[in-house]
Motif scaffolding. Structure first.
Motif, short mmCIF file in Angstrom:
data_model
loop_
_atom_site.label_atom_id
_atom_site.label_comp_id
_atom_site.label_asym_id
_atom_site.label_seq_id
_atom_site.Cartn_x
_atom_site.Cartn_y
_atom_site.Cartn_z
N UNK A 135 0.82 -1.20 0.00
CA UNK A 135 0.00 0.00 0.00
C UNK A 135 0.85 1.26 0.00
N UNK A 136 2.00 1.19 0.67
CA UNK A 136 2.89 2.35 0.76
C UNK A 136 3.80 2.48 -0.45
N UNK A 137 3.63 1.61 -1.45
CA UNK A 137 4.48 1.62 -2.64
C UNK A 137 5.96 1.53 -2.25
N UNK A 138 6.25 0.54 -1.37
CA UNK A 138 7.63 0.38 -0.90
C UNK A 138 8.55 -0.13 -2.00
N UNK A 139 9.84 0.05 -1.77
CA UNK A 139 10.85 -0.39 -2.73
C UNK A 139 11.10 -1.89 -2.52
N UNK A 140 10.78 -2.75 -3.50
CA UNK A 140 10.92 -4.19 -3.29
C UNK A 140 12.33 -4.72 -3.55
N UNK A 141 13.24 -3.89 -4.03
CA UNK A 141 14.53 -4.41 -4.48
C UNK A 141 15.35 -5.07 -3.38
N UNK A 142 15.32 -4.58 -2.13
CA UNK A 142 16.14 -5.27 -1.11
C UNK A 142 15.61 -6.64 -0.69
N UNK A 143 14.38 -7.01 -1.12
CA UNK A 143 13.74 -8.26 -0.69
C UNK A 143 13.63 -8.33 0.83
N UNK A 144 13.39 -7.19 1.45
CA UNK A 144 13.20 -7.14 2.89
C UNK A 144 12.12 -6.13 3.22
N UNK A 145 11.20 -6.54 4.10
CA UNK A 145 10.25 -5.60 4.65
C UNK A 145 10.95 -4.79 5.75
N UNK A 146 10.36 -3.68 6.16
CA UNK A 146 10.98 -2.90 7.23
C UNK A 146 11.22 -3.71 8.52
N UNK A 147 10.38 -4.71 8.77
CA UNK A 147 10.55 -5.51 9.98
C UNK A 147 11.62 -6.58 9.88
N UNK A 148 12.17 -6.79 8.68
CA UNK A 148 13.25 -7.76 8.53
C UNK A 148 12.88 -9.02 7.78
N UNK A 149 11.57 -9.33 7.63
CA UNK A 149 11.16 -10.52 6.90
C UNK A 149 11.37 -10.32 5.40
N UNK A 150 11.67 -11.43 4.71
CA UNK A 150 11.83 -11.36 3.26
C UNK A 150 10.48 -11.17 2.59
#
Length: 451
Positions: A135-150
């Protein structure tokens, strides 16, 4: 649960049913199967439309508006199909029973103050993070959510659909709770479908069976826990159960009605929760055994027909998972796509002997409730509580959540035992062989492979 956006409920009802009814209007299925099939197609088409728009670079807010507009357009253009489906008495009774179950689940969720029970308090956060990330249009390139999960640690179907409806509300967490509870309540539809198939076709008998089944589902401990906890297991069951039912249709009788539909449903279940893979493995194994028997008997015409049917089914399954797996493989490669799931990550920590021991202990824990196994360090950890009420809550939660006999509850067993005899008499020999084989393999694989 805090006050939610009231307009979400009609939007959920519209988006869950209308697109699928119109898209499957020409599909020949039984009246008792139509609502389940239409809802499955609606949910998948919502995911597919939203996801394809998002990976094309469309902002999340516009993704939701475009998908909603498409849903409304289908509903308006196909109003005759909607009227035709809901003039069927059995469909109306199934819809009423489902809405009663969903309403009951929402009332239960309204009483939830915090998600806990044993040490089970964090899974919901991972799903919320995934939905919020898109929903926040996050950047998917690192393959990590802000919480650390892939990002690839969990399949996205339910979280994408939840994000779509969540965006149509005010964005409050209560809206997310309502959406997830609604989606999880869909798991009762395949149960109603099965009951309609197994009940004599007199209208009164089917109506009574549908209503009694809805009541039984409401008081089922395992359903109540998984419906109000915002994770994805129940929606996976919603896709897997009808997938198995349609795959079993005509088994051993030389015809394969709706085999492609079955493959698509099973693949969609895999996009909701990777635990659906054990059912796919069981079905593939069953088909391999059938193929081997046809080769041994040199039944070449039937072998050729089965091969072409299964090839078309496999093509449908690949097409269903392609939007997600294709994107993930392109972004992260095979290792980043398949090696980030928690079951895979956990398995790496242990040796082969330790993984085998874990599988055996999972089977034991599934069959034997914790209070019959005696105290262990793990059960003490799960049930360590300063509060007496908290200890009582956890002592009830753990058997209901992770133990099969306890999960059904008293009413569940009272319904299952008589139903087992009805099912045994209703199923012909060949589908009965399919169900017994797939049930045995999937139960053993599912329990053994659990983290």
């Amino acid at each position: 649960m805090l006050p939610f956006s009231p307009w979400l409920l009609p939007l959920l009802l519209l988006g869950s049913v209308a697109p699928g009814v119109v898209l499957t209007a020409q599909l020949k299925v039984r009246p008792g199967d139509r609502l389940t099939v239409a809802t499955a197609v609606s949910i998948f088409s919502t995911f597919c439309g939203w996801w394809c728009l998002w990976i094309a670079g469309v902002p999340a807010a516009w993704c939701s508006l475009i998908v909603l507009a498409g849903c409304c357009l289908l509903a308006v253009s196909g109003w005759r199909d909607l009227r035709a489906v809901f003039t069927m008495p059995l469909v109306r009774w199934q819809a009423a029973a489902w809405l009663a179950v969903a309403g009951h689940a929402l009332l239960l969720h309204a009483a939830v103050f915090s998600y806990s029970g044993g040490l089970w308090g964090g899974d919901w956060c991972g799903h919320l993070t995934q939905a919020g990330f898109f929903l926040a249009d996050g950047d998917p390139r690192p393959n990590r959510f802000p919480g650390g999960d892939a990002i690839t640690g969990r399949p996205p179907l339910e979280n994408i659909v939840a994000a779509h409806f969540w965006r149509l509300g005010r964005g409050h967490y209560a809206d997310y709770q309502v959406v997830m509870t609604w989606l999880n309540s869909l798991a009762c539809l395949p149960v109603l479908m099965l009951v309609s198939r197994l009940t004599p076709r007199q209208q009164n008998n089917q109506q009574q069976a549908v209503l009694l089944t809805a009541v039984a589902v409401m008081v089922l401990p395992a359903f109540a826990q998984n419906a109000v906890y915002p994770w994805t297991k129940l929606l996976a069951a919603f896709f897997v159960v009808p997938g198995l039912v349609f795959w079993a249709d005509g088994a051993g009788r030389g015809r394969r009605p709706h085999r492609e539909l079955a493959a698509g449903l099973l693949a969609a279940g895999l996009l909701v929760h990777y635990s659906a893979a054990v059912y796919v493995v069981a079905v593939v194994g069953f088909e391999l055994v059938l193929t081997a028997s046809q080769v041994i008997r040199r039944d070449w015409p039937r072998l050729a027909r089965s091969f072409m049917t299964n090839l078309r089914a496999a093509a449908v399954a690949v097409a269903v998972v392609a939007p997600w797996l294709g994107w993930a493989l392109w972004m992260y490669g095979p290792r980043g796509t398949f090696a980030t799931n928690t079951a895979v990550v956990d398995a790496r920590v242990y040796s082969l002997a330790e993984n085998l021991l874990k599988m055996l202990l999972n089977i034991r824990d599934t069959l034997l409730p914790s209070f019959l196994r005696g105290p262990t360090d793990l059960t003490r950890l799960f049930q360590e509580q300063a509060s007496l009420l908290g200890w009582i809550r956890d002592s009830c939660f753990l058997p209901y959540q992770v133990n099969f006999p306890a999960a059904l509850g008293v009413v569940g067993w009272a319904a299952v035992l008589p139903a087992a005899g009805v099912i045994r008499r209703a199923l012909p020999r060949s589908p009965g062989l399919f169900w017994s084989s797939v049930a045995a393999v999937s139960l053993l694989l599912g329990v053994a492979a659990h983290g």
